[in-house]
Design an enzyme around this catalytic site. Structure first.
Site, PDB file in Angstrom:
ATOM      1  N   LYS A 148     157.039  -1.779 139.045  1.00 25.11           N
ATOM      2  CA  LYS A 148     155.692  -1.889 139.242  1.00 25.11           C
ATOM      3  C   LYS A 148     154.926  -2.157 137.897  1.00 25.11           C
ATOM      4  O   LYS A 148     154.041  -3.054 137.657  1.00 25.11           O
ATOM      5  CB  LYS A 148     154.878  -1.055 140.112  1.00 25.11           C
ATOM      6  CG  LYS A 148     155.593  -1.201 141.763  1.00 25.11           C
ATOM      7  CD  LYS A 148     154.789  -0.061 142.412  1.00 25.11           C
ATOM      8  CE  LYS A 148     155.294  -0.273 143.939  1.00 25.11           C
ATOM      9  NZ  LYS A 148     154.743   0.622 144.841  1.00 25.11           N
TER      10      LYS A 148
ATOM     11  N   GLN B 139     152.086   6.290 145.364  1.00 27.20           N
ATOM     12  CA  GLN B 139     153.437   5.835 145.648  1.00 27.20           C
ATOM     13  C   GLN B 139     153.807   7.018 146.546  1.00 27.20           C
ATOM     14  O   GLN B 139     153.639   8.261 146.350  1.00 27.20           O
ATOM     15  CB  GLN B 139     154.347   6.111 144.258  1.00 27.20           C
ATOM     16  CG  GLN B 139     155.677   5.925 144.417  1.00 27.20           C
ATOM     17  CD  GLN B 139     155.974   4.491 145.078  1.00 27.20           C
ATOM     18  OE1 GLN B 139     155.446   3.510 144.436  1.00 27.20           O
ATOM     19  NE2 GLN B 139     156.901   4.157 145.991  1.00 27.20           N
TER      20      GLN B 139
ATOM     21  N   ASP C  53     148.108  -1.735 148.882  1.00 27.24           N
ATOM     22  CA  ASP C  53     149.394  -1.532 149.645  1.00 27.24           C
ATOM     23  C   ASP C  53     149.001  -2.054 150.876  1.00 27.24           C
ATOM     24  O   ASP C  53     149.814  -2.343 151.856  1.00 27.24           O
ATOM     25  CB  ASP C  53     149.505  -0.010 149.549  1.00 27.24           C
ATOM     26  CG  ASP C  53     150.724   0.179 148.631  1.00 27.24           C
ATOM     27  OD1 ASP C  53     151.388  -0.597 148.522  1.00 27.24           O
ATOM     28  OD2 ASP C  53     150.997   1.413 148.271  1.00 27.24           O
TER      29      ASP C  53
END
Length: 284
Positions: free
Chosen positions: A54, A98, A121
């Site tokens: 990422k 995460q 997200d």
């Protein structure tokens, strides 16, 4: 018949390039670069790889990377305080934590603390609710990436019989909502589903995300169906395989995603797309 390949790696590269060009255009017009904060708690090896990928994608797109790596014993209160800090920072447009997080941290509490406008997200209940009511702002990345792939087939989803295998909040449930919003007729299957092979055999479109290597057999696939394999599993011999028995399914499907190189690259590209939207969209 052998299926056409939905090359997620190539499609994601196109999307990332279009994002980079838009960032360049916005910055030239005096706007700030998008800032993406990725919070990693602990030292999970897979998570470290994801965060590194990422970071690379973020920098290539012209974003400011604001990653935060915290020790595994960091308290939930400390993570929440960091999120509050990032929520208040105007230079940060997107925040992700995460997953998985250490067991002493409640992931639902963490996700709900993120400002929904910075929830790139797409996991916050507010954003899932917007998707369910056909008013999406931040759609969950993997399911929305799947929709981008499906658009590349040129096949209208309206009226198709679709089966989603896996009912997780990250993939299965939002994938159902995405397909429903395109007027597909959707069945979602899970561990309590009876007669799974028969349900899959009737589907024009199959999306599988269960984390079980080659659980869906190629012989179950309806000839001419579209097959989207979200899973990625490493076998004992080191090979990476999906949740679908690829070699056999490829001979029956009209379109299929490879593993690796299918859905995976689209997830990160869609994360960048959401961050771009968070940075420059004026929608409430």
């Amino acid at each position: 018949m052998s299926a056409q390949i939905l090359d997620g790696k190539a499609i994601a590269a196109e999307l990332r390039e279009s994002i980079r060009l838009e960032v360049d255009r916005q910055v030239a017009a005096g706007q700030a670069r998008p800032g993406l904060a990725v919070i990693l708690v602990g030292e999970d090896p897979a998570s470290q790889v994801y965060v590194r990928n990422k970071k690379i994608a973020c920098e290539a797109a012209g974003f400011n990377d604001v990653s935060e790596v915290l020790p595994a014993d960091t308290s939930q209160e400390a993570v929440l305080a960091l999120i509050d800090q990032l929520n208040a920072d105007p230079k940060v447009h997107g925040i992700i934590v995460q997953l998985p997080v250490p067991k002493h941290i409640n992931p639902e509490t963490i996700i709900e603390r993120i400002d929904p406008r910075k929830d790139v997200d797409g996991f916050h209940p507010y954003n899932v609710g917007r998707l369910a009511t056909r008013m999406p702002i931040m759609a969950p990345c993997t399911p929305h990436g799947v929709m981008t792939l499906l658009a590349k087939t040129g096949i209208a989803l309206r009226g198709l019989d679709a089966v989603v295998v896996g009912a997780s909040n990250i993939v299965g449930v939002p994938q159902l909502l995405e397909l429903l919003n395109e007027r597909a007729t959707v069945t979602i299957c899970h561990s309590a589903t009876k007669n799974l092979p028969e349900k899959i055999a009737q589907a024009d479109l199959v999306v599988v995300g269960v984390g079980i290597p080659e659980m869906v057999k190629g012989a179950w696939i309806k000839p001419g169906a579209i097959v989207i394999d979200v899973g990625i599993n490493r076998l004992e011999d080191g090979r990476l395989v999906g949740d679908v028995e690829y070699a056999t399914a490829k001979e029956r499907a009209s379109w299929i995603t490879p593993v690796p190189g299918g859905v995976g690259p689209m997830t990160i590209a869609t994360l960048l797309e959401n961050t771009l939207k968070a940075a420059y969209s004026k929608a409430d």
